[in-house]
Design a protein around this motif. Structure first.
Motif, PDB file in Angstrom:
ATOM      1  N   UNK A  16      74.031 -60.084  -6.792  1.00  0.00           N
ATOM      2  CA  UNK A  16      73.110 -61.225  -6.838  1.00  0.00           C
ATOM      3  C   UNK A  16      73.818 -62.426  -7.449  1.00  0.00           C
ATOM      4  N   UNK A  17      73.217 -63.595  -7.255  1.00  0.00           N
ATOM      5  CA  UNK A  17      73.712 -64.815  -7.883  1.00  0.00           C
ATOM      6  C   UNK A  17      73.173 -64.855  -9.306  1.00  0.00           C
ATOM      7  N   UNK A  18      74.040 -64.575 -10.275  1.00  0.00           N
ATOM      8  CA  UNK A  18      73.616 -64.526 -11.667  1.00  0.00           C
ATOM      9  C   UNK A  18      73.157 -65.886 -12.173  1.00  0.00           C
ATOM     10  N   UNK A  19      73.646 -66.958 -11.559  1.00  0.00           N
ATOM     11  CA  UNK A  19      73.351 -68.306 -12.027  1.00  0.00           C
ATOM     12  C   UNK A  19      72.161 -68.938 -11.330  1.00  0.00           C
ATOM     13  N   UNK A  20      71.494 -68.193 -10.447  1.00  0.00           N
ATOM     14  CA  UNK A  20      70.423 -68.788  -9.634  1.00  0.00           C
ATOM     15  C   UNK A  20      69.195 -69.156 -10.458  1.00  0.00           C
ATOM     16  N   UNK A  21      68.920 -68.417 -11.533  1.00  0.00           N
ATOM     17  CA  UNK A  21      67.732 -68.659 -12.352  1.00  0.00           C
ATOM     18  C   UNK A  21      68.096 -68.495 -13.811  1.00  0.00           C
ATOM     19  N   UNK A  22      67.152 -68.948 -14.662  1.00  0.00           N
ATOM     20  CA  UNK A  22      67.319 -68.745 -16.099  1.00  0.00           C
ATOM     21  C   UNK A  22      67.002 -67.285 -16.426  1.00  0.00           C
ATOM     22  N   UNK A  23      67.570 -66.808 -17.489  1.00  0.00           N
ATOM     23  CA  UNK A  23      67.295 -65.443 -17.921  1.00  0.00           C
ATOM     24  C   UNK A  23      68.432 -64.504 -17.551  1.00  0.00           C
ATOM     25  N   UNK A  24      68.792 -63.634 -18.477  1.00  0.00           N
ATOM     26  CA  UNK A  24      69.864 -62.674 -18.251  1.00  0.00           C
ATOM     27  C   UNK A  24      69.402 -61.610 -17.258  1.00  0.00           C
ATOM     28  N   UNK A  25      70.279 -61.249 -16.313  1.00  0.00           N
ATOM     29  CA  UNK A  25      69.926 -60.195 -15.368  1.00  0.00           C
ATOM     30  C   UNK A  25      69.960 -58.844 -16.080  1.00  0.00           C
ATOM     31  N   UNK A  26      69.125 -57.911 -15.597  1.00  0.00           N
ATOM     32  CA  UNK A  26      69.130 -56.552 -16.115  1.00  0.00           C
ATOM     33  C   UNK A  26      70.100 -55.737 -15.269  1.00  0.00           C
TER      34      UNK A  26
END
Length: 247
Positions: free
Chosen positions: A148-158
């Protein structure tokens, strides 16, 4: 001349000489027959913006970065400039939609404009295996791994099932959407009044003890604990009835 300015000058000199002259004379709205020059100039800006963004994004090993560079406003009329420097604020990490600054360092008029860019940083993360409604308590069956695009949204990915299973969604997610800390309810490790284990960590040592929580222990949040001696300390809720105190 710093490295970014040097790279910019080299990029310009790799295009047609007429392009370099066009920059020195200033940017202005172009006629249709000037389109090739405009395209070459855009490519020079794009190359330098990509280089600076890649240098500043600082992705971890194994992550894949893609950078999309926008265009300057075609109506801009900029004074002639012999030295243009691209820049980002010191320490700024350009992830997602942002801008690269371009400023004139040597010319009759010092100008400053911004070039829009989008920095995408791809890596593995947990995503929803199907559409899930807000209020869903996550199970293993709801999760799968994907890039996934880690930078697409705010919040750390799980990235681990232990971070997600048992937590409640705060909003609906579609199939394939990344699960982030911003769209799941913080895990509650203990309630106010519960007895908790205190782990005090300093340089080269750690000490354990017990205390009674004064506030609710949400994962990663600051909590106050009254020790057995009556002293009140502040730490982070890090696990089931566990508080970490940094000394």
């Amino acid at each position: 001349m710093n490295s970014n300015t040097l790279l910019f000058s080299r990029a310009l000199r790799r295009v047609a000489p007429a392009l370099f002259a066009a920059l020195l004379l200033g940017l202005a709205p172009l006629r249709a027959e000037e389109a090739p020059v405009a395209q070459a100039l855009a490519q020079a800006f794009e190359e330098q913006a990509r280089s600076l963004a890649l240098e500043s994004a600082r992705p971890a090993d194994g992550l894949r970065v893609e950078i999309e560079v926008g265009r300057l406003n075609p109506r801009l009329r900029l004074a002639s400039c012999a030295q243009v420097e691209p820049y980002l604020p010191n320490g700024f990490k350009p992830w997602g939609r942002t801008r690269v600054g371009l400023r004139c360092l040597s010319g009759p008029t010092r100008w400053n404009v911004y070039l829009p860019i989008t920095v995408k940083v791809f890596g593995p993360a947990l995503v929803a295996s199907s559409a899930l409604a807000a209020g869903t308590v996550l199970t293993d069956a709801d999760l799968q791994e994907a890039e996934v695009d880690l930078a697409a949204e705010h919040g750390m990915v799980l990235t681990d099932a232990e971070q997600a299973v048992g937590r409640t969604l705060t909003r609906m997610v579609s199939a394939g959407d990344a699960l982030r800390s911003s769209n799941v309810r913080a895990r509650q490790w203990f309630a106010a009044g519960d007895t908790v284990r205190l782990v005090a960590i300093g340089t080269g040592f750690s000490v354990e003890g017990q205390g009674r929580a004064i506030s609710v222990g949400l994962d990663g949040s600051q909590v106050r604990v009254r020790t057995e001696s009556g002293r009140i300390v502040t730490g982070l809720a890090t696990g089931e009835r566990e508080v970490e105190v940094r000394l």
